[in-house]
Motif scaffolding. Structure first.
Motif, PDB file in Angstrom:
ATOM      1  N   MET A  49      48.633  35.210  30.191  1.00 34.25           N
ATOM      2  CA  MET A  49      47.181  35.176  30.244  1.00 34.25           C
ATOM      3  C   MET A  49      46.611  36.542  29.893  1.00 34.25           C
ATOM      4  O   MET A  49      47.122  37.548  30.325  1.00 34.25           O
ATOM      5  N   ASN A  50      45.494  36.554  29.167  1.00 35.71           N
ATOM      6  CA  ASN A  50      44.845  37.795  28.757  1.00 35.71           C
ATOM      7  C   ASN A  50      43.813  38.196  29.801  1.00 35.71           C
ATOM      8  O   ASN A  50      42.770  37.585  29.908  1.00 35.71           O
ATOM      9  N   THR A  51      44.088  39.234  30.583  1.00 35.19           N
ATOM     10  CA  THR A  51      43.167  39.603  31.658  1.00 35.19           C
ATOM     11  C   THR A  51      42.603  41.001  31.540  1.00 35.19           C
ATOM     12  O   THR A  51      41.837  41.419  32.383  1.00 35.19           O
ATOM     13  N   ASN A  52      42.945  41.779  30.538  1.00 41.11           N
ATOM     14  CA  ASN A  52      42.381  43.107  30.287  1.00 41.11           C
ATOM     15  C   ASN A  52      42.306  43.944  31.562  1.00 41.11           C
ATOM     16  O   ASN A  52      41.257  44.071  32.185  1.00 41.11           O
ATOM     17  N   LEU A  53      43.417  44.537  31.949  1.00 38.66           N
ATOM     18  CA  LEU A  53      43.508  45.310  33.183  1.00 38.66           C
ATOM     19  C   LEU A  53      42.672  46.580  33.149  1.00 38.66           C
ATOM     20  O   LEU A  53      42.247  47.077  34.184  1.00 38.66           O
ATOM     21  N   ALA A  54      42.425  47.132  31.977  1.00 34.69           N
ATOM     22  CA  ALA A  54      41.697  48.392  31.880  1.00 34.69           C
ATOM     23  C   ALA A  54      40.225  48.229  32.195  1.00 34.69           C
ATOM     24  O   ALA A  54      39.561  49.190  32.564  1.00 34.69           O
ATOM     25  N   ASN A  55      39.687  47.042  32.039  1.00 42.75           N
ATOM     26  CA  ASN A  55      38.259  46.830  32.237  1.00 42.75           C
ATOM     27  C   ASN A  55      38.045  45.589  33.098  1.00 42.75           C
ATOM     28  O   ASN A  55      37.649  44.538  32.597  1.00 42.75           O
ATOM     29  N   PRO A  56      38.298  45.683  34.408  1.00 43.43           N
ATOM     30  CA  PRO A  56      38.185  44.493  35.257  1.00 43.43           C
ATOM     31  C   PRO A  56      36.745  44.008  35.388  1.00 43.43           C
ATOM     32  O   PRO A  56      35.801  44.790  35.349  1.00 43.43           O
ATOM     33  N   CYS A  57      36.612  42.709  35.519  1.00 40.63           N
ATOM     34  CA  CYS A  57      35.313  42.073  35.739  1.00 40.63           C
ATOM     35  C   CYS A  57      35.206  41.691  37.213  1.00 40.63           C
ATOM     36  O   CYS A  57      36.198  41.677  37.930  1.00 40.63           O
ATOM     37  N   SER A  58      33.998  41.345  37.623  1.00 39.71           N
ATOM     38  CA  SER A  58      33.788  40.898  38.998  1.00 39.71           C
ATOM     39  C   SER A  58      33.700  39.384  39.048  1.00 39.71           C
ATOM     40  O   SER A  58      33.068  38.758  38.199  1.00 39.71           O
ATOM     41  N   ILE A  59      34.345  38.820  40.060  1.00 39.26           N
ATOM     42  CA  ILE A  59      34.327  37.376  40.316  1.00 39.26           C
ATOM     43  C   ILE A  59      33.763  37.183  41.714  1.00 39.26           C
ATOM     44  O   ILE A  59      34.229  37.805  42.666  1.00 39.26           O
ATOM     45  N   LEU A  60      32.747  36.320  41.844  1.00 33.95           N
ATOM     46  CA  LEU A  60      32.161  36.027  43.149  1.00 33.95           C
ATOM     47  C   LEU A  60      32.776  34.739  43.688  1.00 33.95           C
ATOM     48  O   LEU A  60      32.776  33.709  43.009  1.00 33.95           O
ATOM     49  N   ILE A  61      33.317  34.817  44.909  1.00 36.22           N
ATOM     50  CA  ILE A  61      33.911  33.659  45.578  1.00 36.22           C
ATOM     51  C   ILE A  61      33.027  33.316  46.771  1.00 36.22           C
ATOM     52  O   ILE A  61      32.831  34.149  47.660  1.00 36.22           O
ATOM     53  N   VAL A  62      32.491  32.101  46.783  1.00 37.27           N
ATOM     54  CA  VAL A  62      31.547  31.699  47.837  1.00 37.27           C
ATOM     55  C   VAL A  62      32.129  30.515  48.596  1.00 37.27           C
ATOM     56  O   VAL A  62      32.319  29.431  48.033  1.00 37.27           O
ATOM     57  N   ASP A  63      32.392  30.737  49.885  1.00 36.04           N
ATOM     58  CA  ASP A  63      32.902  29.673  50.754  1.00 36.04           C
ATOM     59  C   ASP A  63      32.643  30.096  52.192  1.00 36.04           C
ATOM     60  O   ASP A  63      32.788  31.267  52.527  1.00 36.04           O
ATOM     61  N   ASP A  64      32.271  29.145  53.033  1.00 32.83           N
ATOM     62  CA  ASP A  64      31.987  29.474  54.430  1.00 32.83           C
ATOM     63  C   ASP A  64      33.248  29.532  55.287  1.00 32.83           C
ATOM     64  O   ASP A  64      33.205  29.998  56.422  1.00 32.83           O
ATOM     65  N   MET A  65      34.386  29.115  54.758  1.00 36.02           N
ATOM     66  CA  MET A  65      35.625  29.093  55.524  1.00 36.02           C
ATOM     67  C   MET A  65      36.513  30.275  55.130  1.00 36.02           C
ATOM     68  O   MET A  65      36.873  30.431  53.960  1.00 36.02           O
ATOM     69  N   GLU A  66      36.878  31.090  56.100  1.00 39.90           N
ATOM     70  CA  GLU A  66      37.702  32.276  55.870  1.00 39.90           C
ATOM     71  C   GLU A  66      39.031  31.936  55.196  1.00 39.90           C
ATOM     72  O   GLU A  66      39.471  32.622  54.276  1.00 39.90           O
ATOM     73  N   GLU A  67      39.665  30.846  55.654  1.00 43.12           N
ATOM     74  CA  GLU A  67      40.969  30.487  55.072  1.00 43.12           C
ATOM     75  C   GLU A  67      40.856  30.129  53.590  1.00 43.12           C
ATOM     76  O   GLU A  67      41.772  30.400  52.806  1.00 43.12           O
ATOM     77  N   ASN A  68      39.725  29.556  53.183  1.00 43.91           N
ATOM     78  CA  ASN A  68      39.528  29.242  51.761  1.00 43.91           C
ATOM     79  C   ASN A  68      39.332  30.520  50.951  1.00 43.91           C
ATOM     80  O   ASN A  68      39.856  30.649  49.833  1.00 43.91           O
ATOM     81  N   LEU A  69      38.587  31.483  51.491  1.00 43.57           N
ATOM     82  CA  LEU A  69      38.400  32.763  50.802  1.00 43.57           C
ATOM     83  C   LEU A  69      39.736  33.474  50.614  1.00 43.57           C
ATOM     84  O   LEU A  69      40.029  33.997  49.533  1.00 43.57           O
ATOM     85  N   HIS A  91      44.041  40.576  38.593  1.00 35.00           N
ATOM     86  CA  HIS A  91      43.671  41.983  38.743  1.00 35.00           C
ATOM     87  C   HIS A  91      42.200  42.244  38.410  1.00 35.00           C
ATOM     88  O   HIS A  91      41.866  43.187  37.690  1.00 35.00           O
ATOM     89  N   GLN A  92      41.328  41.402  38.942  1.00 38.98           N
ATOM     90  CA  GLN A  92      39.890  41.564  38.765  1.00 38.98           C
ATOM     91  C   GLN A  92      39.270  41.965  40.103  1.00 38.98           C
ATOM     92  O   GLN A  92      39.918  41.938  41.143  1.00 38.98           O
ATOM     93  N   HIS A  93      38.004  42.327  40.066  1.00 43.38           N
ATOM     94  CA  HIS A  93      37.298  42.710  41.288  1.00 43.38           C
ATOM     95  C   HIS A  93      36.774  41.435  41.942  1.00 43.38           C
ATOM     96  O   HIS A  93      35.899  40.767  41.397  1.00 43.38           O
ATOM     97  N   LEU A  94      37.320  41.092  43.117  1.00 46.70           N
ATOM     98  CA  LEU A  94      36.931  39.874  43.820  1.00 46.70           C
ATOM     99  C   LEU A  94      35.921  40.218  44.907  1.00 46.70           C
ATOM    100  O   LEU A  94      36.160  41.102  45.727  1.00 46.70           O
ATOM    101  N   VAL A  95      34.792  39.506  44.896  1.00 53.60           N
ATOM    102  CA  VAL A  95      33.730  39.731  45.882  1.00 53.60           C
ATOM    103  C   VAL A  95      33.548  38.440  46.664  1.00 53.60           C
ATOM    104  O   VAL A  95      33.453  37.356  46.085  1.00 53.60           O
ATOM    105  N   ARG A  96      33.471  38.559  47.996  1.00 51.82           N
ATOM    106  CA  ARG A  96      33.318  37.398  48.874  1.00 51.82           C
ATOM    107  C   ARG A  96      31.868  37.199  49.279  1.00 51.82           C
ATOM    108  O   ARG A  96      31.138  38.166  49.464  1.00 51.82           O
ATOM    109  N   ALA A  97      31.500  35.936  49.492  1.00 57.33           N
ATOM    110  CA  ALA A  97      30.233  35.590  50.133  1.00 57.33           C
ATOM    111  C   ALA A  97      30.514  34.389  51.021  1.00 57.33           C
ATOM    112  O   ALA A  97      31.210  33.456  50.617  1.00 57.33           O
TER     113      ALA A  97
END
Length: 197
Positions: free
Chosen positions: A1-21, A32-38
């Motif tokens: 998979m092509n994920t470009n490690l030198a320039n990571p993007c942000s991914i927003l993960i939204v779930d009310d359950m901690e185990e799912n996050l 290897h991207q920047h993962l943000v939780r909500a």
């Protein structure tokens, strides 16, 4: 998979359950991207107004503002309307969930339990698309800036030629050449025109 490690993007993960996050972070970690939780729709909207995201993973069933309402709010805002949303649904939603999701602008669906390979593959597609869109925007901006700088320099030269107007006859040909250069440069900035037009 092509994920470009030198320039990571942000991914927003939204779930009310901690185990799912935690599960989403484990599945997406190898990208290897920047993962943000909500943990709620409200937190997701605040996060999206603070930074740019390549893609949003959004649980449909949450207390308060559910995934459909959150997605609708994301699509209403100019700043976030183009961010792709993958709705995460249980098996109980069926065709009704798909219809509602696509109607509000969701880009894709994934059902629980989530297949890690399918999720990584779908997210990678959106990451690649996000990077290509950024590259296009940057190259277009750079080209316009270079051309506008060139026009500015040419106009300065014309101004200098005009300020020396008392020696008119010798400068007329040079002035005509400078004006033709500016016209060509401006013409190249116009849509549908090429350097030879």
């Amino acid at each position: 998979m092509n994920t470009n490690l030198a320039n990571p993007c942000s991914i927003l993960i939204v779930d009310d359950m901690e185990e799912n996050l935690i599960a989403f972070e484990a599945v997406l970690g190898p990208l290897h991207q920047h993962l943000v939780r909500a943990r709620s729709g409200e937190q997701a909207l605040k996060a999206m107004l603070r930074q740019e995201f390549a893609v949003v993973l959004l649980d449909v069933r949450m207390p308060g503002m559910d995934g459909f309402e959150t997605a609708a709010n994301i699509k209403r805002l100019d700043q976030t309307k183009d961010v792709p949303i993958i709705l995460v649904t249980g098996t109980e939603g069926g065709a009704d969930y798909a219809y509602r999701g696509y109607a509000i602008g969701a880009a894709d669906f994934i059902a629980k339990p989530v297949d890690p390979w399918v999720l990584r593959t779908k997210v990678t597609v959106f990451l690649d698309l996000h990077r290509k869109n950024r590259q296009l925007a940057m190259s277009a901006t750079g080209t316009d800036t270079d051309q506008l700088t060139e026009i500015s320099q040419q106009l300065t030269e014309i101004k200098l030629l005009l300020s020396n107007r008392p020696e008119a006859e010798a400068d007329t040909a040079a002035l005509a050449d400078r004006i033709a250069e500016v016209e060509r440069t401006v013409g190249n900035l116009l849509p549908g025109r090429t350097a030879t037009d």
